[in-house]
Design an enzyme around this catalytic site. Structure first.
Site, PDB file in Angstrom:
ATOM      1  N   HIS A  80     -10.735  11.240  10.697  1.00 27.43           N
ATOM      2  CA  HIS A  80      -9.685  10.782   9.793  1.00 27.43           C
ATOM      3  C   HIS A  80      -9.588  11.721   8.601  1.00 27.43           C
ATOM      4  CE1 HIS A  80      -6.968   8.006   7.752  1.00 27.43           C
ATOM      5  NE2 HIS A  80      -7.598   8.362   6.648  1.00 27.43           N
ATOM      6  N   ASP A 159      -4.432  -4.736   6.108  1.00 28.44           N
ATOM      7  CA  ASP A 159      -4.304  -3.416   5.494  1.00 28.44           C
ATOM      8  C   ASP A 159      -2.851  -2.984   5.415  1.00 28.44           C
ATOM      9  OD1 ASP A 159      -5.349  -0.819   4.510  1.00 28.44           O
ATOM     10  OD2 ASP A 159      -4.420  -0.111   6.365  1.00 28.44           O
ATOM     11  N   SER A 181      -9.279   0.540   3.010  1.00 26.13           N
ATOM     12  CA  SER A 181      -8.078   0.708   3.826  1.00 26.13           C
ATOM     13  C   SER A 181      -8.358   1.592   5.036  1.00 26.13           C
ATOM     14  CB  SER A 181      -6.954   1.321   2.980  1.00 26.13           C
ATOM     15  OG  SER A 181      -5.824   1.626   3.769  1.00 26.13           O
ATOM     16  N   LYS A 185      -9.529   0.065   9.457  1.00 22.29           N
ATOM     17  CA  LYS A 185      -8.864   0.429  10.717  1.00 22.29           C
ATOM     18  C   LYS A 185      -9.813   1.179  11.643  1.00 22.29           C
ATOM     19  CE  LYS A 185      -5.381   2.586   8.731  1.00 22.29           C
ATOM     20  NZ  LYS A 185      -5.520   2.307   7.296  1.00 22.29           N
TER      21      LYS A 185
END
Length: 425
Positions: A80, A159, A181, A185
């Site tokens: 990410h 979120d 946040s 996920k």
């Protein structure tokens, strides 16, 4: 549950209890807490912060508003990025790591403001679709090893609702809210390992190195506590990545990297993150350069794009209008501001001002010199792409001070600034 009491606790600098956090997140997601009340709480969190236990509870509460994916039987590793300008790394990185037999469930997002969105970029490929069901996503992971798609609506739905509220209330760049946040996920998607690319510089959400380091450490702690092998790289975003910012232009650059070429900084960061992901997946002894050279990474890219309806051989969209910006003097490119370039791409139509707006696949900016390179008066510095020529003026305003040409080669800071691991590693 009394939302006013929860707001008052954080307003006065107190710690929220686990019960308070779980109840207010669930109630807001269900529509039982008013947006103005949650806005007050979010601002109190921005101003007064959260402790490690509170952040972990907030993250868990968001996860519990939805489902958790079950990816058992697959060796999964994800990546990410906190977002930047010209950050197309997910595109070559995902098939590269998958080419070594790991499963890469890359649930990505769309751009907002000056930072680009991976899904927007890929949607410039004719036929490609971002929205997959959970069954389609898991089947593609098993068959191809790589998937880049949108998160399903039942994955941490709190979120999605909270981010929309944060976006319009000035509460996005706060470490507890950013960390929860992102990690809600990633933990909910069921990956076994996660590598974080935390951006630092003018084009990042957190321009200061110290703030970015706190964010990285917080996310590593959250992942580790949830049983996910998590590590982070702090990477430079004072200068945009590669030589392009936009949608189709970034896809083209990613394909160049998979073909063995591409800008040196994009190649460097792709390989650095690939090494971290391969190590997290138990393959620390392999060199990711090999599967670029032998074409295996490109093979996975083509299969991945086709599996989602895209045509990897189709021509990418081209702009209706092009405008060139030329250097006014001879010299050396001393700096190129990432934020200014990101704003220019956004104003050309590559980005959106609010969720749900459409974007132009062909819009974007290309720059023709990197830091420390010599330029001559009259040489093209930027090429602007737009479908609407009326957008050029605003983009040119953004770029007016973006490139500084001087006489002395600049001191360059490393692309990878730091590496953050869980305690004890």
């Amino acid at each position: 549950m009394d939302p006013i009491a929860v707001i008052a606790t954080k307003r006065d600098g107190g710690e929220l209890s686990t019960t308070q956090i779980r109840e207010i997140v669930a109630a807001y997601t269900a529509g039982d807490v008013a947006p103005e009340q949650m806005s007050s709480l979010l601002m109190a969190i921005v101003l007064n912060g959260m402790g490690r236990r509170e952040i972990a509870d907030w993250t868990a509460a968001m996860i519990d508003t939805g489902v958790r994916l079950d990816l058992d039987g697959l060796t999964t590793v994800d990546k990410h990025s906190t977002g930047g300008v010209g950050d197309k790394i997910t595109l070559p990185l995902t098939p590269l790591v998958a080419s070594y037999g790991l499963a890469v469930p890359q649930l990505s997002g769309r751009g907002l403001g000056h930072t680009g969105g991976t899904l927007d970029k890929l949607e410039s490929i004719p036929g490609w679709r971002a929205d997959l069901t959970i069954d389609e996503m898991t089947a593609q992971l098993r068959d191809v090893g790589a998937v880049i798609c949108a998160a399903t609506s039942d994955l941490a739905p709190a979120d999605r609702k909270l981010y929309a509220l944060r976006d319009v209330t000035g509460t996005v760049p706060a470490v507890p809210l950013l960390a929860s946040s992102i990690m809600s996920k990633k933990i909910a998607e069921g990956t076994a390992a996660l590598v974080l690319d935390v951006k630092v510089g003018s084009g990042a959400f957190l321009p200061a190195v110290d703030d970015a380091r706190v964010l990285a450490a917080t996310m590593v702690e959250l992942g580790t506590d949830a049983g996910v092998d998590t590590r982070a790289l702090l990477t430079d975003m004072s200068t945009p990545l590669g030589r392009s910012a936009g949608n189709a232009v970034e896809v083209a650059e990613a394909v160049e990297v998979l073909s063995g070429g591409g800008p040196s900084d994009v190649v460097e960061l792709t390989l650095a993150l690939a090494r971290e992901m391969l190590d997290a997946g138990g393959l620390g002894d392999v060199d990711p350069v090999e599967n670029v050279r032998n074409g295996r990474a490109m093979d996975v890219w083509r299969t991945m794009i086709a599996a989602q309806g895209g045509d990897p051989d189709a021509a990418l969209p081209t702009p209706r209008h092009v405008h060139e910006v030329r250097a006014e003097r001879d010299g050396v490119l001393v700096s190129l501001d990432a934020l200014a370039v990101g704003h220019a791409a956004w104003r050309l139509g590559a980005g959106r001002s609010r969720p749900g707006e459409s974007v132009s696949s062909a819009a974007g900016v290309r720059w023709h010199a990197g830091l420390g390179e010599r330029v001559r008066a009259g040489q093209t510095l930027f090429t602007l792409h737009a479908d609407d020529a009326s957008r050029f003026d605003a983009a040119l305003d953004s770029l007016a001070e973006a490139a500084v040409i001087g006489d002395v080669e600049p001191t360059r800071r490393p692309l990878v600034l730091d590496r953050i691991l869980a305690a004890g590693l």
